[in-house]
Write a protein that holds these residues in place. Structure first.
Motif, PDB file in Angstrom:
ATOM      1  N   ASP A  99       0.381  -1.297  -0.359  1.00  0.00           N
ATOM      2  CA  ASP A  99      -0.272  -0.205  -0.374  1.00  0.00           C
ATOM      3  C   ASP A  99       0.750   0.827   0.071  1.00  0.00           C
ATOM      4  OD1 ASP A  99      -2.284  -1.167  -0.581  1.00  0.00           O
ATOM      5  OD2 ASP A  99      -3.033  -0.796   2.026  1.00  0.00           O
ATOM      6  N   ILE A 100       1.901   1.258  -0.152  1.00  0.00           N
ATOM      7  CA  ILE A 100       2.805   2.351   0.333  1.00  0.00           C
ATOM      8  C   ILE A 100       3.268   2.371  -0.981  1.00  0.00           C
ATOM      9  CG2 ILE A 100       4.942   3.238   1.023  1.00  0.00           C
ATOM     10  CD1 ILE A 100       2.323   2.857   3.710  1.00  0.00           C
ATOM     11  N   CYS A 101       4.181   1.489  -1.895  1.00  0.00           N
ATOM     12  CA  CYS A 101       4.824   2.124  -3.082  1.00  0.00           C
ATOM     13  C   CYS A 101       3.990   1.554  -4.162  1.00  0.00           C
ATOM     14  CB  CYS A 101       6.195   1.390  -3.140  1.00  0.00           C
ATOM     15  SG  CYS A 101       6.132   0.035  -2.914  1.00  0.00           S
ATOM     16  N   MET A 102       2.832   0.907  -4.137  1.00  0.00           N
ATOM     17  CA  MET A 102       1.696   0.702  -4.698  1.00  0.00           C
ATOM     18  C   MET A 102       2.109  -0.425  -5.893  1.00  0.00           C
ATOM     19  SD  MET A 102      -0.331   4.235  -4.780  1.00  0.00           S
ATOM     20  CE  MET A 102      -0.576   4.919  -3.606  1.00  0.00           C
ATOM     21  N   CYS A 157       9.860  -0.485   1.231  1.00  0.00           N
ATOM     22  CA  CYS A 157       9.127   0.393   1.942  1.00  0.00           C
ATOM     23  C   CYS A 157       9.521   0.676   3.871  1.00  0.00           C
ATOM     24  CB  CYS A 157       7.617   0.535   1.784  1.00  0.00           C
ATOM     25  SG  CYS A 157       7.168   1.163  -0.377  1.00  0.00           S
TER      26      CYS A 157
END
Lengths: 583, 194
Positions: A119-122, A143
């Motif tokens: 969910d951070i770098c997608m 991440c």
């Protein structure tokens, strides 16, 4: 605070009975003394130092070490408070507040080979390159690493939270260590150090030694933060304010005094600080010895404290009646306030300075006395033991210290800067008299002690040496008792009765400023803090001497006991800390 | 280094549901580190009907460090500086989480417009007014929304007209006014500096 108070009382009551005549019951006081409970924490022993606290929390809550550390960091290493919260609010609250999650999330593990969207770098990442924290949130290792790096650089190493929004959980230090060290080994080291140093930085019981250049050590105390300690590097300081040891001045008094001295020193030149004009020839006289009876080159004798001429009759045995330490209020009303204030300051400053200087002069005595001792030892003498002279010297140093700091104390205690609202003029006067009586007595005896210690006893006959020895031992006991009384007076009658001001001073330590002992890595966790091994050794050694354990008595009639166990008694007030340590 | 891959994805995501959220994020230039966000004033507040522009600049550590956001449109609000447009919002500071996005951050800013927190003010004057003379506050906030946050508002037309009368081209005047958030003097400065 309450603990501190009650232990003080215990201490006093011990002392009271010792000062009294009936010492037979002193066996009852044979509890091991509160020996050096302060510890030096070095870079090497930092981990060992926190091990005990960690162990207690881990055992009680059956936690892993990193969870225990997270809890302790949150509760600032106050194990008692942590346990109190646990009892009052329960485990869930305790954990929730500190960000500890101990729920297992095994069911959530994704099968190997699958991919997860971070969910951070997608990006979609293979599950093998992701890490799930205890709180259940899973992100990719890249991440996580970036997040850890940013937090470490921000100085947040001790509380790195999970990346998920509003997740309060603190990240597992092992995960941080592993991920960061793969990419930035130097940062991992930094993280490790920050984490370890939390024990010093976030802990009110531990402080860095204020030495410059910094010795790298920290000092841990056990109960009362108002105490004075000596680091293994030799630095002596007030644990509470980290400036030089200044009791019986309170921290605030000392701060004001030090500042005042700095400011005033520009107007008071070296001459006023270091010399006194001879009352006869008016030449400035510099003092080159420790005692306060000074002889000018012209032959005139005068008192260094008040500068007044004294005849040849002014012997040291009569100095106890010498009352020049008393501050006499300016009688002439005409002198304006500023001038009076300055005189008042100079009165206290000169006395403070005189004792500090005496202290410096007397420090040189140590070597001189060593020489005298070895000369006397070479003579075939029945005198074998010279601990009395060394103990006397240490007592002199300690009393001198108390005496010099008692002047800035009096300056503020009886001035109108701090306690104007606390007492009426009459009250103040009464208290001032009370204090000055004590101070005078101490001063007189310290000077006598100084005089006897300066005697070239190596040139004397044995009988005379024995006489000096007796005097030194006597005066040592007396000055110790008087120091104790000065502190009692300050703590109970002066500072203790304050209503608004909150002034605390480090309690009187007969053995001088406590030397913090090295923390040994093999220190057993269940060894009670109060009885560290070194002390138990000392007390066991002493116990066989039986009746000798009360040999410290304030009365001279007890001297025979000293012969049996010279400088070895449990309650020997003249025993320097060093001797005990050696035992 | 800024994770531009993620920024790209955020922009795509944002434009996909722009119709639903009303929130728009677009790059200021071809450099993705500087962006402009647009949020509609929440309904039922004195900001209703206004369109607020927010300057966004991304720090090197983004998304591990919070984006820097500042109102470009002048706004009367206790938690937003009436002078600089600086925003006092916890998630833009210590409560930032890398799991938040520009869109969620802008949504929080929008929520802040609906729910001021006068106890933690950025602009003390506005906060005082909010607490003591709430009616005056509402009127001022509405007036500012009218004057600065509505491109088509009368006030703006008058400004445009005045600036055009000074001899600037109308298209330039409008873009200048928009760029400075409707402040006539700033627009004039911008026009004069070319």
């Amino acid at each position: 605070m309450e603990d501190g108070m009650s232990s003080d009382e215990d201490y006093y009551s011990d002392r009271d009975s010792l000062d009294g005549l009936e010492n037979e019951d002193s066996e009852f006081h044979c509890t091991p003394p509160k020996g050096p409970t302060t510890k030096v924490i070095t870079k090497e022993s930092l981990l060992a130092a926190q091990r005990e606290d960690l162990r207690r929390v881990m055992d009680l809550l059956s936690l892993r070490e990193h969870h225990a550390r997270t809890l302790l960091i949150y509760y600032r290493w106050d194990v008692e408070r942590l346990f109190a919260v646990l009892v009052e609010k329960g485990k869930d609250f305790l954990f929730d507040q500190a960000g500890v999650t101990v729920v297992e999330h095994q069911g959530l593990e994704s099968p190997l080979g699958s991919t997860i969207t971070c969910d951070i770098c997608m990006d979609d990442v293979p599950s093998g390159e992701t890490t799930r924290e205890d709180c259940g949130h899973c992100f990719c290792n890249n991440c996580w690493t970036e997040h850890f790096m940013v937090k470490i650089n921000e100085g947040q190493s001790r509380r790195i939270r999970c990346m998920a929004h509003k997740c309060n959980a603190i990240c597992d230090e092992a995960v941080v260590r592993n991920l960061v060290s793969k990419r930035h080994p130097d940062m991992a080291e930094k993280f490790e150090r920050f984490l370890l140093e939390s024990y010093i930085e976030d802990n009110k019981r531990v402080k860095w030694c204020p030495s410059t250049p910094h010795c790298g050590n920290a000092i841990r105390i056990e109960d009362d933060e108002f105490c004075e300690v000596e680091c293994s590097c030799g630095m002596q300081f007030c644990f509470s304010c980290l400036s030089e040891a200044h009791s019986p001045c309170s921290c605030l008094m000392w701060e004001l005094w030090a500042k005042k001295c700095r400011d005033e020193s520009e107007t008071v030149n070296w001459i006023t600080a270091h010399t006194k004009p001879c009352p006869k020839c008016h030449k400035p006289v510099e003092k080159n010895g420790g005692c306060n009876l000074v002889s000018c080159i012209c032959g005139q004798a005068f008192c260094w404290l008040c500068g007044g001429a004294t005849g040849r009759d002014h012997t040291w045995s009569s100095i106890s009646g010498h009352s020049c330490g008393r501050y006499k209020a300016e009688r002439e009303k005409k002198s304006e306030r500023a001038k009076r204030d300055h005189y008042r300051y100079m009165h206290y400053y000169n006395r403070y300075r005189a004792h500090t200087d005496s202290f410096k002069q007397e420090s040189k005595l140590k070597e001189i006395i060593q020489v005298r001792v070895s000369i006397t030892e070479e003579r075939d003498s029945r005198l074998r033991d010279f601990s009395w002279v060394n103990n006397g010297l240490l007592r002199l140093f300690r009393s001198r210290r108390v005496l010099s700091y008692s002047y800035p104390f009096a300056f503020y205690m009886f001035g109108d800067e701090l306690f104007n609202d606390e007492m009426t003029k009459e009250e103040r006067e009464i208290k001032q008299h009370l204090f000055e009586d004590q101070q005078q007595q101490l001063e007189g005896n310290v000077e006598k002690l100084s005089k006897f210690l300066e005697e070239p006893f190596d040139q004397y006959s044995e009988d005379k040496v024995m006489e000096i020895r007796m005097q030194v031992i006597n005066l040592s006991v007396i000055t110790d008792t008087l120091c104790q009384k000065v502190y009692e007076c300050i703590e109970n009658d002066l500072l203790g009765s304050l209503q608004y001001g909150n002034h605390n001073i480090a309690p009187y330590k007969s053995k001088g400023i406590e030397k913090a002992s090295e923390l040994t890595a093999c220190w057993k966790a269940n060894d009670s803090d109060k009885y560290p091994p070194s002390d138990c050794g000392a007390s066991e050694l002493d116990r066989p001497s039986g009746s000798g354990s009360s040999d410290e008595s304030g009365c001279s009639s007890r001297k025979r006991a000293r012969k049996d166990s010279p400088g070895g008694g449990l309650f020997d007030l003249n025993l320097p800390a060093e001797v005990i340590d050696r035992n | 280094m800024i994770d531009f891959g993620r920024v790209q994805k955020e922009l795509q995501e944002c434009s996909r549901d722009m119709a639903a959220s009303g929130i728009k994020v677009s790059p200021k230039s071809d450099n993705l580190a500087r962006l402009v966000g647009t949020i509609p004033g929440p309904i039922g507040t004195p900001y209703e009907g206004g369109t607020f522009q927010i300057d966004i600049s991304l720090p090197d550590g983004y998304p591990f460090e919070p984006p820097k956001m500042q109102f470009a449109t002048k706004v009367w609000h206790p938690n937003i500086s009436s002078q600089s447009g600086a925003i006092c919002l916890d998630i833009l500071k210590d409560q930032w989480s890398p799991a938040l996005t520009l869109k969620t951050a802008l949504l929080s800013v929008q929520a802040l417009l609906s729910a001021p927190e006068p106890d933690d003010p950025q602009d003390a004057v506005v906060a005082q007014q909010y607490i003591r003379e709430n009616q005056t506050f509402l009127a001022t906030a509405r007036y500012w929304t009218e004057s600065f946050a509505k491109a088509s508002s009368l006030g703006v037309e008058e400004k445009v007209q005045r600036l055009v009368e000074m001899g600037f081209a109308e298209a330039h005047v409008r873009s200048a006014l928009e760029a400075v958030g409707g402040d006539e003097n700033l627009a004039l400065e911008k026009l004069c500096s070319g």
